[in-house]
Design a protein around this motif. Sequence first.
Motif, mmCIF file in Angstrom:
data_model
loop_
_atom_site.group_PDB
_atom_site.id
_atom_site.type_symbol
_atom_site.label_atom_id
_atom_site.label_comp_id
_atom_site.label_asym_id
_atom_site.label_seq_id
_atom_site.Cartn_x
_atom_site.Cartn_y
_atom_site.Cartn_z
ATOM 1 N N ASN A 1 0.113 -8.783 3.092
ATOM 2 C CA ASN A 1 0.143 -9.655 1.919
ATOM 3 C C ASN A 1 -1.228 -10.201 1.535
ATOM 4 O O ASN A 1 -1.331 -10.979 0.590
ATOM 5 C CB ASN A 1 1.096 -10.833 2.163
ATOM 6 N N ARG A 2 -2.256 -9.826 2.267
ATOM 7 C CA ARG A 2 -3.586 -10.361 1.954
ATOM 8 C C ARG A 2 -4.609 -9.252 1.797
ATOM 9 O O ARG A 2 -4.968 -8.882 0.681
ATOM 10 C CB ARG A 2 -4.007 -11.347 3.045
ATOM 11 N N GLN A 3 -5.065 -8.686 2.901
ATOM 12 C CA GLN A 3 -6.132 -7.695 2.822
ATOM 13 C C GLN A 3 -5.700 -6.440 2.039
ATOM 14 O O GLN A 3 -6.451 -5.926 1.200
ATOM 15 C CB GLN A 3 -6.606 -7.297 4.221
ATOM 16 N N ASP A 4 -4.480 -5.962 2.323
ATOM 17 C CA ASP A 4 -4.012 -4.770 1.609
ATOM 18 C C ASP A 4 -3.964 -5.005 0.105
ATOM 19 O O ASP A 4 -4.356 -4.150 -0.695
ATOM 20 C CB ASP A 4 -2.623 -4.367 2.111
ATOM 21 N N GLN A 5 -3.500 -6.186 -0.282
ATOM 22 C CA GLN A 5 -3.381 -6.496 -1.706
ATOM 23 C C GLN A 5 -4.761 -6.679 -2.356
ATOM 24 O O GLN A 5 -4.955 -6.315 -3.517
ATOM 25 C CB GLN A 5 -2.540 -7.762 -1.892
ATOM 26 N N GLU A 6 -5.704 -7.232 -1.622
ATOM 27 C CA GLU A 6 -7.058 -7.383 -2.175
ATOM 28 C C GLU A 6 -7.710 -6.030 -2.419
ATOM 29 O O GLU A 6 -8.342 -5.808 -3.449
ATOM 30 C CB GLU A 6 -7.918 -8.222 -1.222
#
Length: 429
Positions: A312-317
């Motif tokens: 929910n954080r690095q992948d989405q960025e």
Amino acid sequence: MPIFASGFGLLANPVLAQDQAGRLTLERAISLATVNDPWLNGSLHREQVLNSESVFATTLPDPRVSLMAANFPSDSFDINQEAMTQVTLGVSQMFPRGNSLDLSGRQKRELAAQEPLLRWDRRAKVTATVTQLWLEVFKAQESIRLIEQDRSLFENLVDATRASYSTALGRARQLDIIRAQLELTRLDDRLTVLRQQQESAQQRLSEWIGLQARTPVVRQLPEEKSGLPGLADLPADDQWRYKQISQHPALQAFERRINAMQTGVELARQKYKPEWGLSAQYGYRDDDPVGRDRADLFSVGVTFDLPLFTANRQDQEVSAASSRAEALKTDKQLLARQLVAQLDTALTQLQRLDERRALYERQLLPQMAELAEAALAAYNSDAGDFAEAVRARIAELNAGIEALVIDVQRRQTLATIQYLLSSGQDQQP
């Protein structure tokens, strides 16, 4: 009995060119527009901002210093009462994730690199815009001059017709007087419309050059520059046009921005790596209550985070950064298509205008002049109609104005083509 022959003869001798001193030239208008363009100054500041940001973006964050009184007894606040009491001095330094510093600096430099290209595009666009507005003023001004020449002719025509009508031997009719007066009124109306067009073009030109736009422009078109060699022989294939358009500074600036967005993708991937921190702390302890020396304390440590939950954080960025880069590529393709379509349209329009100009120069203008002369000669020899002589003269005037319009439209088209074929590789600092 021939009448108004001398009046029509006025147009056979063109008015000599007037002194051009004090008139606004196209080169002067372009120079004023580019020198006073605030957008160019803003672009220079934006470039300086990004270059400055690229320097501090590659610098480690400032170390943090802490000063603390620890474990003081609350009953006496005596520094030597308890063994745990100490005064500490600590220093900590954070180290960004992976290669974030270098990538951040590179991204800022790539964004700064687009500004010189955007300024080149802006100068080329301002040149094309001011050229077209200047030509609009020129077209209206010279159309007014041509009509005013004919207006003086029709004033003489009205006077001569009235004089002929008042004499017993004259062959002029009252209808001829009315017709001559009507044509004079129509010319006045055309002059009013043209003056309105001239004032409107001057108002639009004043946005770029200020009050200088109210100055009358020179009475001749500037010489064509050789910056676009062999326009008539330009290849018609799409591959050549896409190759030319790909060098356009607007597209080159897009390429720099795309590079910056791709660097942003690499920067987002650094979020998968831990952020490190190094800390050191020195604690001073006073002697114990009986005077025995206590050892001071020193601590050192390393901190780092664990990017374990990346969905929910690095992948989405990373996904967002990749989408931004792809969206810019799509925008670049759309702009390239638009510029190619504009180039196709302009080249086709130029070809048709060249054909029309050749037709007017070789056939229409000579034929109109011959027709007007023949109609006047027929009327003066009592073999022709007055209305036909007037219509022929009006047709000759209209043909002259239309030839002027064709020349102006051709120059405006050339200005568009010159902008579309401008190359970012030629840009100057």
